[in-house]
Design a protein around this motif. Structure first.
Motif, mmCIF file in Angstrom:
data_model
loop_
_atom_site.group_PDB
_atom_site.id
_atom_site.type_symbol
_atom_site.label_atom_id
_atom_site.label_comp_id
_atom_site.label_asym_id
_atom_site.label_seq_id
_atom_site.Cartn_x
_atom_site.Cartn_y
_atom_site.Cartn_z
ATOM 1 N N GLN A 28 0.826 -1.203 0.000
ATOM 2 C CA GLN A 28 0.000 0.000 0.000
ATOM 3 C C GLN A 28 0.859 1.251 0.000
ATOM 4 O O GLN A 28 0.578 2.224 -0.719
ATOM 5 C CB GLN A 28 -0.912 0.004 1.225
ATOM 6 C CG GLN A 28 -1.811 1.233 1.334
ATOM 7 C CD GLN A 28 -2.778 1.353 0.183
ATOM 8 O OE1 GLN A 28 -3.780 0.652 0.129
ATOM 9 N NE2 GLN A 28 -2.487 2.242 -0.761
ATOM 10 N N TRP A 45 0.912 4.202 -2.798
ATOM 11 C CA TRP A 45 0.768 5.631 -2.504
ATOM 12 C C TRP A 45 1.921 6.424 -3.110
ATOM 13 O O TRP A 45 1.717 7.509 -3.660
ATOM 14 C CB TRP A 45 0.720 5.863 -1.000
ATOM 15 C CG TRP A 45 -0.561 5.459 -0.345
ATOM 16 C CD1 TRP A 45 -1.799 5.394 -0.916
ATOM 17 C CD2 TRP A 45 -0.741 5.063 1.019
ATOM 18 N NE1 TRP A 45 -2.735 4.989 0.000
ATOM 19 C CE2 TRP A 45 -2.114 4.787 1.195
ATOM 20 C CE3 TRP A 45 0.118 4.933 2.103
ATOM 21 C CZ2 TRP A 45 -2.633 4.381 2.422
ATOM 22 C CZ3 TRP A 45 -0.395 4.526 3.330
ATOM 23 C CH2 TRP A 45 -1.762 4.252 3.484
ATOM 24 N N LEU A 49 1.313 10.316 -3.582
ATOM 25 C CA LEU A 49 0.635 10.724 -2.345
ATOM 26 C C LEU A 49 1.591 10.808 -1.161
ATOM 27 O O LEU A 49 1.339 11.542 -0.200
ATOM 28 C CB LEU A 49 -0.498 9.748 -2.032
ATOM 29 C CG LEU A 49 -1.592 9.654 -3.102
ATOM 30 C CD1 LEU A 49 -2.610 8.587 -2.721
ATOM 31 C CD2 LEU A 49 -2.272 11.007 -3.279
#
Length: 233
Positions: free
Chosen positions: A58, A62, A67
């Motif tokens: 994850q 990102w 992000l």
């Protein structure tokens, strides 16, 4: 953890909600706990850097999406510089302590996960309904109780409170723009907008918008003034 004054006495933390939009935050660690910390920071609008030798899939996703800034390596001296918040969430106690020491020296607020002696701040149990956030903390003295109270609040706070708070925010903006009579009158109008009866109508599906609510508030306030002028109590 309750804060100690040095003599063993416990003192509560100073409660505060931080505006993290555009502020820099560092998460050191690549496991699920670190992932949760990074997610919460991203949700608040922080600029998140993750330093992890073995980041989760994850975290990599990102980073690929822009992000977070991801450094796939061990923590290095200087990584905490310029950060407002620092989380240390590795499985190496010595490494976590080193991160904490550097964060302190850099003037950042540091939190070593599950290590109360190395926390300049703690995160409360939170109930979130959009902009509405209810935070519960026992200053680290009884985390299980804080979680229990949070669950109780979750049951008592319906999900549509989120939309209702958005409505009240719009009403507040209109009151500040259009209501005369000084601060006391504006406060009275905004308190009236929080009447449980209005929320009940909102939940029942009545089409309410800020303009309609404001008109009701003005009508109610004018009616109260007329009754007082006529000698009615």
């Amino acid at each position: 953890m309750a804060v100690s004054d040095g003599g063993g006495a416990r003192r509560p933390y100073y409660p505060v909600f931080l505006d993290m939009r555009g502020k820099r935050a560092l998460v050191v660690g690549g496991g699920e706990v670190a992932c949760r910390k990074a997610a919460g920071l991203m949700e608040s609008g922080a600029r998140v850097t993750v330093v992890a030798k073995r980041p989760t899939a994850q975290m990599r996703a990102w980073a690929d999406d822009g992000l977070v800034t991801l450094a796939e390596r061990a923590y290095r001296p200087g990584d905490a510089a310029g950060m407002l918040l620092v989380y240390a969430a590795t499985d190496d106690a010595r490494a976590n302590e080193a991160v904490y020491a550097e964060a302190e020296a850099a003037g950042a607020l540091a939190n070593v996960v599950d290590d109360p002696a190395h926390c300049r701040f703690i995160v409360p149990s939170v109930v979130r309904r959009g902009l509405l956030q209810l935070a519960v903390s026992t200053s680290g003295a009884a985390p299980a109780l804080a979680k229990r109270l949070r669950r109780d609040l979750e049951e008592r706070c319906p999900q549509d409170l989120a939309a209702y708070v958005e409505l009240l925010a719009d009403v507040r903006a209109l009151v500040k723009e259009r209501a005369d009579g000084g601060e006391a009158r504006r406060v009275s109008l905004l308190e009236a907008a929080c009447d449980p009866a209005l929320f009940a109508r909102f939940r029942a599906g009545e089409p309410l918008d800020a303009e309609a609510v404001l008109a009701e508030l003005f009508a109610g306030a004018d009616g109260d003034a007329a009754r007082e002028a006529g000698g009615f109590r």
